[in-house]
Design an enzyme around this catalytic site. Structure first.
Site, short mmCIF file in Angstrom:
data_model
loop_
_atom_site.label_atom_id
_atom_site.label_comp_id
_atom_site.label_asym_id
_atom_site.label_seq_id
_atom_site.Cartn_x
_atom_site.Cartn_y
_atom_site.Cartn_z
N CYS A 79 0.84 -1.20 0.00
CA CYS A 79 0.00 0.00 0.00
C CYS A 79 0.88 1.25 0.00
CB CYS A 79 -0.92 0.00 1.21
SG CYS A 79 -1.83 1.54 1.39
N CYS A 82 -0.09 3.50 3.62
CA CYS A 82 0.30 3.03 4.97
C CYS A 82 1.58 2.19 4.92
CB CYS A 82 -0.83 2.24 5.61
SG CYS A 82 -1.17 0.67 4.80
N ASP A 310 16.84 1.22 62.96
CA ASP A 310 18.18 0.64 62.86
C ASP A 310 18.08 -0.87 62.79
OD1 ASP A 310 19.32 3.12 62.91
OD2 ASP A 310 19.78 3.10 65.06
#
Ligand SMILES: [Zn+2]
Length: 494
Positions: A79, A82, A310
């Site tokens: 095409c 596209c 801690d």
């Protein structure tokens, strides 16, 4: 597809074909447009029509055209508009000859092991396709602008591709497309030659626009006229190379929230390695995140907690809020399965860590977490030793403390990584719990403003924290063990 359903689609297709002006359709075929491009040039919006207009069916879709001068563009011809994208023609790096795009995608989703309950489709196409569309649109406007059927409503290649793919994909994946976490991404890139062409087209268009601006309105139409005749040449010259096509699938992050408890004084919150040596025997991050990662079959995870303690401080009470961000999960566990992850972590033999209220939370989890990070108050239980036996006055002294202001210079133990500052913190209250048979050891319960250095508040840090338990008692005070027993947050995640 049901038979009646396919019959319905066929008649819908027939209706659409009949509604298009056949001379214009014929002309567009002669320019080398594929069937789907013809539909989109005329602004056809019915998704079923695109899905049904399989590239190999162009002869049967437009039977009237076949009899005429121009053969419709079929599989063999690329095409011109596209560049094959809507014909499912493309170059690929593997040797697979399968060009059935919906099938390729669904096979990938299944091969990669994605559990799929919805998906979203993202398409990226090269700029040359947009150029092609723009050229054709202006060409159509000049050639057919005066026709009663003419509408300038071209559907983009991107949308037409989505129209062509969504129905078959929904059938193959057996789920709906929506704004889900599973993303299917299709990327088309043009050949180098086509890219060069589109760059040239860009500059020539700019030049033309400049000319138009200089010589005024009258020349615009003549400029468009020449541009439109360029158009056919442009399209036809371009259509010799299909685009390169890659596709992939990934899941946007999913989030698990909950609270954790840490029972060990030898487990860090996050994986902690110094000079290739692990600190502590494990980490909360690895225990929780690792279990979640395994169930989700994900690539990786990030662990985030509201604040930290801690390594030698236990986290007790209601626990600390956390969030686990899981990257590219193949599986999204059900509510029941999430409970199983929680159970699995909580029944681990070593009992280092426990989780509560584990659940899937939305992507707003991070926001909640950040808000929740503003710890307000923390409660601790500290095992304290003092250099003389406890007296009644000590009890009175401690229990009279209410919102005591304490000045803390940055502790010696963290000076290597924190800048030296003096901060004011508040001790909200304190309470002594005696230990049977001992007068120099006791448990000190205290509630402080978040960010208070508790160890330093007990021993005084060589006068850098004032007042301290040591200075209040007028003797040496040492902290032996510390637990967090509660955290009051600005905002609770769970
Ligand atoms: Zn096309």
């Amino acid at each position: 597809m049901e038979k009646s359903e396919s019959g319905q689609v066929a008649s819908e297709l027939e209706e659409v074909v009949k509604s298009l002006p056949s001379d214009a359709v014929n002309h567009l075929f002669s320019l080398g447009l594929c069937v789907r491009c013809i539909f989109r040039v005329f602004g056809v919006e019915a998704t079923t029509v695109y899905a049904a207009a399989s590239p190999s069916l162009s002869h049967s879709i437009f039977p009237s055209i076949v009899a005429q001068q121009h053969q419709p563009t079929d599989d063999k011809q690329l095409c011109t508009l596209c560049l094959g994208i809507l014909q499912f023609r493309f170059h690929r790096n593997d040797n697979n000859n399968n060009n059935d795009v919906p099938l390729l995608i669904s096979q990938m989703v299944k091969r990669e092991g994605y559990h799929c309950d919805s998906f979203s489709l993202e398409v990226s196409i090269p700029p040359i396709i947009l150029h092609n569309d723009n050229y054709l649109r202006s060409y159509m406007k000049i050639k057919y602008g005066s026709q009663p059927w003419f509408q300038d409503t071209c559907i983009s290649t991107k949308d037409a591709l989505k129209f062509s793919l969504l129905d078959p994909l929904q059938n193959l994946l057996e789920c709906k497309s929506s704004v889900g976490s599973l993303r299917i991404r299709l990327t088309y890139t043009a050949s180098k030659e086509a890219d060069k062409f589109s760059d040239n087209a860009d500059t020539s268009k700019r030049r033309k626009t400049d000319e138009c601006n200089l010589v005024g309105q009258k020349s615009i139409s003549s400029s468009l006229e020449s541009e439109s005749s360029d158009c056919c040449k442009f399209l036809l010259e371009m259509a010799n190379e299909p685009c390169h096509f890659t596709y992939l699938c990934c899941r946007t992050p999913i989030y698990f929230g909950g609270r954790y408890l840490k029972y060990s004084r030898n487990v860090s919150q996050t994986r902690w390695i110094i000079d290739d040596e692990r600190m502590g025997e494990a980490s909360v991050e690895e225990i929780i995140g690792g279990n979640i990662l395994q169930v989700c079959q994900a690539d990786s995870f990030k662990f985030h907690a509201a604040g930290r303690e801690d390594i030698d401080v236990r986290m007790l009470g209601p626990g600390r809020p956390f969030l686990v961000e899981v990257q590219n999960a193949r599986q999204v566990p059900s509510e029941l399965f999430v409970k199983n992850i929680e159970k699995k972590i909580n029944t681990m033999e070593n009992k280092l860590v426990r989780v509560k209220n584990l659940k899937l939370v939305g992507s707003h989890g991070w926001d909640l977490m950040r808000e929740g990070e503003a710890e307000k108050q923390k409660q601790y239980a500290a095992l304290v030793w003092i250099s003389r036996p406890l007296t009644d006055e000590d009890f009175q002294h401690v229990s009279s403390v209410k919102d005591l202001k304490v000045l803390q210079r940055t502790p010696i133990r963290v000076l290597h990584r924190r800048s030296p500052l003096e901060r004011e913190k508040i001790i909200h209250w304190m309470k002594i719990e005696t230990i049977a048979g001992s007068s120099q050891y006791f448990l000190l319960h205290l509630c402080t403003q978040a960010g208070t250095y508790i160890k330093e508040f007990v021993h005084g840090d060589l006068g850098r924290t004032h007042p301290s338990v040591g200075s209040m008692f007028g003797c040496r005070a040492e902290i032996l063990q510390l637990d967090v027993t509660d955290i009051k947050m600005e905002c609770f995640l769970t």
